[in-house]
Write a protein that holds these residues in place. Structure first.
Motif, mmCIF file in Angstrom:
data_model
loop_
_atom_site.group_PDB
_atom_site.id
_atom_site.type_symbol
_atom_site.label_atom_id
_atom_site.label_comp_id
_atom_site.label_asym_id
_atom_site.label_seq_id
_atom_site.Cartn_x
_atom_site.Cartn_y
_atom_site.Cartn_z
ATOM 1 N N MET A 1 12.091 34.213 -13.351
ATOM 2 C CA MET A 1 13.758 33.251 -13.774
ATOM 3 C C MET A 1 14.305 33.921 -14.266
ATOM 4 O O MET A 1 13.771 33.415 -15.892
ATOM 5 C CB MET A 1 14.093 31.549 -13.309
ATOM 6 N N ALA A 2 15.682 34.257 -14.351
ATOM 7 C CA ALA A 2 15.617 34.959 -15.833
ATOM 8 C C ALA A 2 17.008 34.003 -16.865
ATOM 9 O O ALA A 2 16.755 32.845 -16.619
ATOM 10 C CB ALA A 2 17.196 36.204 -15.001
ATOM 11 N N GLU A 3 16.645 34.672 -18.186
ATOM 12 C CA GLU A 3 17.134 34.009 -19.740
ATOM 13 C C GLU A 3 18.495 33.430 -18.897
ATOM 14 O O GLU A 3 19.170 34.212 -18.646
ATOM 15 C CB GLU A 3 17.054 34.641 -20.917
ATOM 16 N N ILE A 4 19.113 31.865 -19.354
ATOM 17 C CA ILE A 4 20.089 32.088 -19.505
ATOM 18 C C ILE A 4 20.949 32.445 -20.883
ATOM 19 O O ILE A 4 20.397 31.803 -21.891
ATOM 20 C CB ILE A 4 20.990 30.053 -19.194
ATOM 21 N N ASP A 5 21.874 32.737 -20.778
ATOM 22 C CA ASP A 5 22.868 33.340 -22.214
ATOM 23 C C ASP A 5 23.868 31.672 -22.657
ATOM 24 O O ASP A 5 24.897 31.271 -21.530
ATOM 25 C CB ASP A 5 24.347 34.513 -21.783
ATOM 26 N N LEU A 6 23.130 31.086 -23.518
ATOM 27 C CA LEU A 6 24.150 30.080 -23.821
ATOM 28 C C LEU A 6 25.679 30.035 -24.968
ATOM 29 O O LEU A 6 25.829 29.628 -25.548
ATOM 30 C CB LEU A 6 22.890 29.434 -24.900
ATOM 31 N N VAL A 7 25.865 31.695 -25.062
ATOM 32 C CA VAL A 7 26.312 32.485 -25.991
ATOM 33 C C VAL A 7 27.761 32.638 -24.693
ATOM 34 O O VAL A 7 29.021 32.271 -25.058
ATOM 35 C CB VAL A 7 26.296 33.349 -26.701
ATOM 36 N N ASN A 8 27.619 33.409 -24.421
ATOM 37 C CA ASN A 8 28.543 34.047 -23.001
ATOM 38 C C ASN A 8 28.074 33.125 -22.334
ATOM 39 O O ASN A 8 27.143 33.534 -21.174
ATOM 40 C CB ASN A 8 28.491 35.373 -23.197
ATOM 41 N N ARG A 9 29.081 32.225 -21.778
ATOM 42 C CA ARG A 9 28.944 31.329 -20.332
ATOM 43 C C ARG A 9 29.580 32.070 -19.283
ATOM 44 O O ARG A 9 29.630 31.083 -18.129
ATOM 45 C CB ARG A 9 29.172 30.124 -21.101
ATOM 46 N N ASP A 10 30.217 32.851 -19.159
ATOM 47 C CA ASP A 10 31.170 33.801 -18.019
ATOM 48 C C ASP A 10 31.100 34.584 -18.391
ATOM 49 O O ASP A 10 31.721 35.249 -18.787
ATOM 50 C CB ASP A 10 32.801 33.306 -18.336
ATOM 51 N N PRO A 11 29.876 35.277 -18.286
ATOM 52 C CA PRO A 11 29.776 36.778 -17.968
ATOM 53 C C PRO A 11 30.275 37.745 -16.745
ATOM 54 O O PRO A 11 30.851 39.525 -17.426
ATOM 55 C CB PRO A 11 28.371 36.853 -18.565
ATOM 56 N N ASN A 12 30.823 37.167 -15.829
ATOM 57 C CA ASN A 12 31.876 37.765 -15.045
ATOM 58 C C ASN A 12 33.388 37.487 -14.395
ATOM 59 O O ASN A 12 34.117 37.743 -13.986
ATOM 60 C CB ASN A 12 31.246 37.498 -13.676
ATOM 61 N N ASN A 13 33.752 36.429 -15.821
ATOM 62 C CA ASN A 13 35.709 36.828 -16.849
ATOM 63 C C ASN A 13 35.426 35.611 -15.204
ATOM 64 O O ASN A 13 36.974 36.132 -14.677
ATOM 65 C CB ASN A 13 35.920 37.514 -16.545
ATOM 66 N N ILE A 14 35.329 34.743 -14.806
ATOM 67 C CA ILE A 14 36.154 34.299 -13.044
ATOM 68 C C ILE A 14 36.570 33.121 -13.317
ATOM 69 O O ILE A 14 37.402 32.690 -13.001
ATOM 70 C CB ILE A 14 34.137 33.762 -12.492
ATOM 71 N N ASN A 15 36.829 32.558 -15.006
ATOM 72 C CA ASN A 15 37.187 31.575 -15.083
ATOM 73 C C ASN A 15 38.087 32.218 -16.265
ATOM 74 O O ASN A 15 38.539 31.159 -17.229
ATOM 75 C CB ASN A 15 36.506 30.766 -15.710
ATOM 76 N N ASP A 16 38.880 33.254 -16.468
ATOM 77 C CA ASP A 16 39.725 34.027 -17.224
ATOM 78 C C ASP A 16 41.396 32.845 -17.419
ATOM 79 O O ASP A 16 41.643 33.094 -18.391
ATOM 80 C CB ASP A 16 39.679 35.119 -17.081
ATOM 81 N N HIS A 17 41.232 32.492 -16.265
ATOM 82 C CA HIS A 17 42.521 32.079 -16.416
ATOM 83 C C HIS A 17 42.859 30.586 -16.964
ATOM 84 O O HIS A 17 44.089 30.128 -17.142
ATOM 85 C CB HIS A 17 42.960 31.716 -14.560
#
Length: 127
Positions: A1-17
Motif C-alpha cells: 500500500m502506498a504511503e499517504i501524503d499528509l501535506v498534499n491531501r488533494d493531489p488530483n485537485n478534485i476539490n479546487d472549487h
C-alpha cells in the motif's frame, strides 16, 4: 500500500472549487470600510471558526463517512466486475452474430441489384 501524503491531501485537485478564504466570502468595496480592528478580528474569527467546525465535523463524522464511501465504491467495483462487464461481453458476442447475419442479408439482397445498376450505367460510359 502506498504511503499517504499528509501535506498534499488533494493531489488530483478534485476539490479546487472548495478553496474558500475570507476574501472569497467577505469583501468591503471602496467607500464602505469598517474599522480596521473589526476587519482584522472578523478575519481571525472567520478562519478560526471555519477551521474548528471543519475539524469537529471530520472528527465526528469523517471516519464513518469514509467507511460508507469505501463500501459504496467496493459495491460499484463488484457490480462492474461480476455483472456489467460480463453483460457487455454477452452483448458483444450476440451483436457480432447479428452483425454477420445482417451483413449477409444485405449482401445477398442488395449486391445483385447494385451490380445490375452498375452494368446499366457502364453502357453510358464515354469511350
Amino acid at each position: 500500500m502506498a504511503e499517504i501524503d499528509l501535506v498534499n491531501r488533494d493531489p488530483n485537485n478534485i476539490n479546487d472549487h472548495l478553496k474558500v478564504t475570507f476574501e472569497d466570502v467577505l469583501a468591503e468595496p471602496e467607500g464602505a470600510h469598517s474599522i480596521d480592528c473589526v476587519w482584522s478580528l472578523s478575519y481571525k474569527c472567520f478562519n478560526c471558526w471555519k477551521n474548528i467546525c471543519y475539524m469537529l465535523h471530520t472528527l465526528c463524522f469523517g471516519i464513518c463517512i469514509a467507511a460508507e464511501w469505501g463500501c459504496e465504491f467496493a459495491y460499484i467495483s463488484f457490480i462492474h466486475i461480476w455483472y456489467i462487464t460480463p453483460c457487455f461481453k454477452v452483448l458483444e458476442i450476440n451483436c457480432g452474430c447479428c452483425q454477420k447475419l445482417y451483413g449477409m442479408c444485405v449482401h445477398c439482397c442488395l449486391d445483385p441489384c447494385c451490380e445490375a445498376c452498375a452494368l446499366l450505367f457502364t453502357a453510358f460510359k464515354k469511350s
